[in-house]
Design an enzyme around this catalytic site. Structure first.
Site, PDB file in Angstrom:
ATOM      1  N   THR A  32       6.420   4.700  -2.974  1.00 12.53           N
ATOM      2  CA  THR A  32       5.129   4.176  -2.504  1.00 12.53           C
ATOM      3  C   THR A  32       4.074   4.483  -3.564  1.00 12.53           C
ATOM      4  OG1 THR A  32       4.384   6.174  -1.325  1.00 12.53           O
ATOM      5  CG2 THR A  32       5.817   4.657  -0.101  1.00 12.53           C
ATOM      6  N   GLY A  33       3.113   3.562  -3.713  1.00 15.06           N
ATOM      7  CA  GLY A  33       2.072   3.766  -4.731  1.00 15.06           C
ATOM      8  C   GLY A  33       2.645   3.685  -6.127  1.00 15.06           C
ATOM      9  N   ALA A  34       3.419   2.605  -6.378  1.00 17.05           N
ATOM     10  CA  ALA A  34       4.117   2.496  -7.674  1.00 17.05           C
ATOM     11  C   ALA A  34       3.340   1.654  -8.683  1.00 17.05           C
ATOM     12  CB  ALA A  34       5.508   1.906  -7.452  1.00 17.05           C
ATOM     13  N   SER A  35       2.122   1.231  -8.348  1.00 23.28           N
ATOM     14  CA  SER A  35       1.406   0.329  -9.257  1.00 23.28           C
ATOM     15  C   SER A  35       0.665   1.060 -10.374  1.00 23.28           C
ATOM     16  CB  SER A  35       0.406  -0.524  -8.464  1.00 23.28           C
ATOM     17  OG  SER A  35      -0.559   0.316  -7.863  1.00 23.28           O
ATOM     18  N   SER A  36       0.510   2.386 -10.236  1.00 18.70           N
ATOM     19  CA  SER A  36      -0.208   3.099 -11.304  1.00 18.70           C
ATOM     20  C   SER A  36       0.183   4.575 -11.313  1.00 18.70           C
ATOM     21  CB  SER A  36      -1.725   2.923 -11.142  1.00 18.70           C
ATOM     22  OG  SER A  36      -2.310   3.955 -10.393  1.00 18.70           O
ATOM     23  N   GLY A  37      -0.347   5.295 -12.294  1.00 14.24           N
ATOM     24  CA  GLY A  37      -0.219   6.750 -12.333  1.00 14.24           C
ATOM     25  C   GLY A  37       1.217   7.260 -12.230  1.00 14.24           C
ATOM     26  N   ILE A  38       1.387   8.264 -11.373  1.00 15.57           N
ATOM     27  CA  ILE A  38       2.674   8.966 -11.260  1.00 15.57           C
ATOM     28  C   ILE A  38       3.774   8.043 -10.732  1.00 15.57           C
ATOM     29  CG2 ILE A  38       3.832  10.913 -10.112  1.00 15.57           C
ATOM     30  CD1 ILE A  38       0.932  12.211  -9.992  1.00 15.57           C
ATOM     31  N   GLY A  39       3.450   7.247  -9.716  1.00 15.81           N
ATOM     32  CA  GLY A  39       4.449   6.343  -9.110  1.00 15.81           C
ATOM     33  C   GLY A  39       5.009   5.369 -10.134  1.00 15.81           C
ATOM     34  N   TYR A 176      -9.859  14.747   1.023  1.00 13.41           N
ATOM     35  CA  TYR A 176      -8.569  14.715   0.320  1.00 13.41           C
ATOM     36  C   TYR A 176      -7.709  15.918   0.691  1.00 13.41           C
ATOM     37  CZ  TYR A 176      -5.247  14.739  -3.615  1.00 13.41           C
ATOM     38  OH  TYR A 176      -4.109  14.758  -4.389  1.00 13.41           O
TER      39      TYR A 176
END
Ligand SMILES: NC(=O)c1ccc[n+]([C@@H]2O[C@H](COP(=O)([O-])OP(=O)(O)OC[C@H]3O[C@@H](n4cnc5c(N)ncnc54)[C@H](OP(=O)(O)O)[C@@H]3O)[C@@H](O)[C@H]2O)c1
Length: 277
Positions: A32-39, A176
């Site tokens: 999940t959240g694979a469009s940027s950063g760590i993912g 957060y």
């Protein structure tokens, strides 16, 4: 100076490619959240293995280009554009997941951070519902629906968490930190039951990582931070170690300092109050 500190604080991680291969061949991995950063870095790291990657995020155009890049290598990629905070989109995504037949590894990585003073938040209740929805309710709902699939595959849940959940909370990040802490407690609470049924759970407690998430905070520009690639390596390593947690070697000292400094501050405030009374 920063580079030197980073090399001490964030020791290099070696990936055993053969072991990773044997744990990934023929497996289906959701990020999940694979469009940027760590993912995104995790997706690129897994590109060289014969597995099926399912990538989900809101920015479909970014997922499209990541898919095109990865498919030049060995992994097969399915992308799904969804806002995981939207009930209906999450429902459709869950049906899509169940239609895949099998699911072996879930990397819970999508997340949102907000830095704001409580005084600037008085009219912004939505900051708290937004962070809670993506950092807590969405992963809870995804797991409630997929635990039976993971049980069948003797699979694994990898939770991308933060060291903040283990330290005294810092100001400006109430939304957060409380949402990440809520999911951390949820994971630790269900862990014994799931482990008994052969589902491994790993929590990766990350320090500051240089990704788009921290860009809006000017104070983070010149402090030591891990690279997204290094964070991705830790996550990938946990696929074959199936360890309960990863945390930086120095976190224990941070925890001791948190307890000590909090008590010291309470003590000196109490003393000042007594002196003025
Ligand atoms: N960076 C750090 O210092 C740090 C430290 C410790 C832990 N972490 C954790 O690491 C994880 C990844 O963060 P990052 O640093 O890589 O930040 P990032 O680059 O901002 O990535 C966040 C990812 O989450 C996705 N996302 C956010 N809201 C979403 C939504 N409503 N629906 C679907 N996807 C959503 C984003 O994709 P779209 O915008 O395309 O939807 C993006 O792919 C987070 O869980 C974060 O808490 C980060």
């Amino acid at each position: 100076m920063n580079k030197l500190l980073e090399s001490i604080l964030f020791l290099p991680t070696t990936l055993h490619m053969q072991k990773l291969h044997s744990h990934l061949a023929g497996k289906t991995v959701l990020i999940t959240g694979a469009s940027s950063g760590i993912g995104k870095e995790v997706a690129y790291l897994l590109a060289d293995f014969e597995c099926h990657l399912i990538l989900v995020a809101r920015r479909g155009h970014l997922l499209q280009s990541i898919k095109a890049e990865i498919e030049k290598q060995k992994a097969k990629v399915s992308i799904f554009q969804a806002d995981l905070r939207a009930e209906d989109e999450l429902t459709t995504f869950l049906s899509f997941l169940h239609n895949q037949g099998t699911l072996d590894i879930i990397i819970n990585n999508a997340g949102l951070s907000i830095r704001r003073s409580i005084y600037e938040s008085l009219e912004r209740y939505h900051d708290f519902t937004r962070t809670m929805t993506i950092n807590y309710f969405a992963p809870v709902r995804i797991l409630l629906s997929t635990i039976p699939l993971l049980q069948k595959s003797k699979g694994q849940i990898i939770n991308v968490s933060t060291i903040n959940t283990k330290l005294a909370p810092v100001p400006y990040f109430a939304a957060y930190q409380s949402s990440k802490a809520a999911f951390d407690v949820w994971v630790r609470s269900v862990l014994p039951e799931l482990r008994k049924n052969n589902i491994a759970i790993t929590t990766v407690y990350l320090p500051l990582v240089r990704t788009p998430m921290i860009e809006p905070t000017p104070g983070y520009r010149n402090v030591p931070a891990m690279s997204a690639y290094q964070a991705a390596k830790l996550i990938c390593k946990s696929i074959y170690t199936r360890r309960k947690k990863y945390q930086p070697w120095w976190l224990i000292f941070g925890q001791l300092a948190s307890v000590f400094l909090t008590n010291l501050m309470d003590f000196s405030k109490k003393r000042k109050r007594n002196e003025t009374n």
